[in-house]
Design an enzyme around this catalytic site. Structure first.
Site, PDB file in Angstrom:
ATOM      1  N   THR A  24       0.833  -1.206   0.000  1.00 24.98           N
ATOM      2  CA  THR A  24       0.000   0.000   0.000  1.00 24.98           C
ATOM      3  C   THR A  24       0.867   1.255   0.000  1.00 24.98           C
ATOM      4  OG1 THR A  24      -0.130  -0.407   2.360  1.00 24.98           O
ATOM      5  CG2 THR A  24      -2.091  -0.919   1.073  1.00 24.98           C
ATOM      6  N   SER A  83      32.472  -3.549   7.724  1.00 27.64           N
ATOM      7  CA  SER A  83      31.326  -4.344   8.185  1.00 27.64           C
ATOM      8  C   SER A  83      31.815  -5.579   8.926  1.00 27.64           C
ATOM      9  CB  SER A  83      30.484  -4.785   6.982  1.00 27.64           C
ATOM     10  OG  SER A  83      29.670  -5.891   7.351  1.00 27.64           O
ATOM     11  N   LEU A 132      13.099  -8.650   6.633  1.00 29.11           N
ATOM     12  CA  LEU A 132      12.955  -7.905   7.891  1.00 29.11           C
ATOM     13  C   LEU A 132      13.630  -6.533   7.782  1.00 29.11           C
ATOM     14  CD1 LEU A 132      13.502 -10.843  10.407  1.00 29.11           C
ATOM     15  CD2 LEU A 132      11.343  -9.761   9.791  1.00 29.11           C
ATOM     16  N   SER A 133      13.973  -6.145   6.570  1.00 34.01           N
ATOM     17  CA  SER A 133      14.475  -4.794   6.282  1.00 34.01           C
ATOM     18  C   SER A 133      15.828  -4.472   6.894  1.00 34.01           C
ATOM     19  CB  SER A 133      13.471  -3.731   6.725  1.00 34.01           C
ATOM     20  OG  SER A 133      12.426  -3.701   5.836  1.00 34.01           O
ATOM     21  N   ASP A 157       9.631   0.938   5.111  1.00 33.50           N
ATOM     22  CA  ASP A 157      10.707   0.361   5.926  1.00 33.50           C
ATOM     23  C   ASP A 157      11.555   1.442   6.592  1.00 33.50           C
ATOM     24  OD1 ASP A 157       9.635  -1.853   4.736  1.00 33.50           O
ATOM     25  OD2 ASP A 157      11.280  -2.147   3.330  1.00 33.50           O
TER      26      ASP A 157
HETATM   27  C1  GLA Z   1       9.090  -4.016   0.743  1.00 31.84           C
HETATM   28  C2  GLA Z   1       9.283  -2.552   0.415  1.00 31.84           C
HETATM   29  C3  GLA Z   1       8.241  -1.669   1.121  1.00 31.84           C
HETATM   30  C4  GLA Z   1       6.820  -2.200   0.890  1.00 31.84           C
HETATM   31  C5  GLA Z   1       6.768  -3.702   1.149  1.00 31.84           C
HETATM   32  C6  GLA Z   1       5.426  -4.295   0.798  1.00 31.84           C
HETATM   33  O1  GLA Z   1       9.367  -4.232   2.092  1.00 31.84           O
HETATM   34  O2  GLA Z   1      10.567  -2.134   0.795  1.00 31.84           O
HETATM   35  O3  GLA Z   1       8.362  -0.347   0.697  1.00 31.84           O
HETATM   36  O4  GLA Z   1       6.376  -1.884  -0.394  1.00 31.84           O
HETATM   37  O5  GLA Z   1       7.761  -4.413   0.449  1.00 31.84           O
HETATM   38  O6  GLA Z   1       4.437  -3.803   1.657  1.00 31.84           O
END
Ligand code: GLA
Length: 377
Positions: free
Chosen positions: A37, A66, A118-119, A165
């Site tokens: 979204t 790192s 998990l970003s 994220d």
């Molecule tokens: C990834 C992207 C976010 C978002 C999600 C899906 O995590 O980095 O920006 O679009 O997918 O909700």
């Protein structure tokens, strides 16, 4: 200081033979509800997890180290398709915004699982941005930093993600989820006292490489843009159920997910405010069905996890993040997390799936400066 922050500080001392001027860290995230979204100008409801990327930083030099990769790379305005592109991208975006920063050196340490959805990338960007802001006294608010981090990811690293994220990593608060309106970029914390409600969030990393993720992600984005154009709106956020009648085929399915998912995010916030976790869970299951059938970003492993969660009477479950692999989450009654993870492990083995990894998270704090030179230890 957290152990991971100590680790970054130690690496800095060993590597550069001096004390860092400051240490900062930023978390990974899960998303409770509101998937795909963000780039449609809609709503998301992520929360930060208790795994972070820490950075120890000081002026001079121009080297990035790192501990995860055990390597040093130069600070550079060129992209070399490595982990160093994330901090480099942040520096590039800050420079592009007209704020000046001088040379610096940095050591990174992180315990956010890599490539699991998990970003970890937003976490390294956010930690770098907050550390640079503090070290060079930039005049930037957290929201500005998040936008710069997204720009780094989109234009320097070259991945066309939305804002979720980076917002989550920089703006989440402990014990709360973060409602973000991705069009106005307004954000507000929504208390999420899982412990108090006797609940926990179980995260299942299906260990499926998100190989096709980038292509799939871009395809979904393009279909949403086509649907918005067909409806004459800037973002699908501005479309309602009535409008769906004017679409068909792929555009209809993608738009139906976005329109219904935006509504579910707002309903989930109401449910949280009313401490109605049964309703939150119902919305999570509905979100999964919409992602499976309409947005078509689930996998057999993610579907299996959500089904097994249902069989175990977990109040809610859904895939989280971009999809095409990666993680799913379940809202479970505290004592039932073990039973669910054991069952999932057994069934995955029977079906010949990769062995999954499990984490339990409570909503954690967003990015923080942990220590500056001169602070008492
Ligand atoms: C990834 C992207 C976010 C978002 C999600 C899906 O995590 O980095 O920006 O679009 O997918 O909700």
């Amino acid at each position: 200081m957290r152990a991971i922050e100590e680790k970054a500080a130690r690496a800095y001392r060993e590597r550069f033979d001096q004390e860092p001027e400051l240490i900062a860290s930023a978390p990974g995230r899960i998303n409770l509800i509101g998937e795909h979204t963000d780039y449609n100008g809609g709503f998301v409801l992520p929360c930060a997890v208790g795994r972070r990327v820490a950075v120890a930083m000081g002026r001079g030099g121009g080297e990035l180290y790192s501990t995860n990769f055990d390597e040093t790379r130069p600070m550079s305005s060129e992209n070399d398709s490595s982990w160093a592109d994330y901090p480099r991208g942040v520096v590039w975006a800050i420079n592009e915004s007209g704020q000046g920063i001088e040379d610096f050196r940095a050591a990174f340490a992180g315990d956010v699982p890599l490539a699991a959805g998990l970003s970890s990338s937003a976490a390294i960007e956010a930690a770098t941005a907050l550390a640079l802001e503090a070290l060079f006294g930039l005049d930037l608010e957290r929201k500005d930093l998040a936008v710069l981090c997204q720009r780094a990811e989109n234009e320097f690293v070259g991945v066309g993600t939305g804002i979720m994220d980076q917002y989550a990593s920089l703006l989440c608060e402990e014990g709360a989820a973060l409602l973000v309106d991705c069009r106005s970029l307004q954000a507000q914390s929504v208390p999420l006292d899982l412990d108090g409600a006797g609940l926990a969030l179980l995260v299942c990393d299906t260990q499926v490489e998100r190989g096709l993720a980038d292509t799939g992600y871009n395809d979904r984005r393009a279909a949403c843009e086509r649907a918005a154009a067909a409806l004459g709106v800037e973002y699908l956020r501005d479309a309602g159920e009535e409008d769906l009648k004017r679409l068909s085929g792929e555009e209809l399915r993608r738009a139906r997910h976005i329109v219904s998912e935006n509504a579910r995010v707002l309903e989930a916030v109401e449910a949280l405010r009313a401490e109605d976790y049964g309703e939150l869970g119902r919305l999570m299951y509905a979100s999964h069905v919409s992602m499976r059938d309409d947005f078509e970003i689930s996998t057999r492993e993610l579907d299996a996890f959500v089904e097994l969660a249902g069989e175990c009477d977990a109040p809610g479950a859904r895939l989280t993040g971009a999809g095409f692999g990666g993680c799913a989450i379940a809202l479970v009654r505290g004592e039932e997390a073990d039973a669910l993870s054991q069952k999932v492990q057994r069934i995955f083995a029977e079906r010949g799936f990769e062995e999954p990894a499990f984490y339990e998270f409570v909503p954690a704090a967003g990015a923080e400066v942990a220590r500056r030179a001169g602070d008492s230890p």
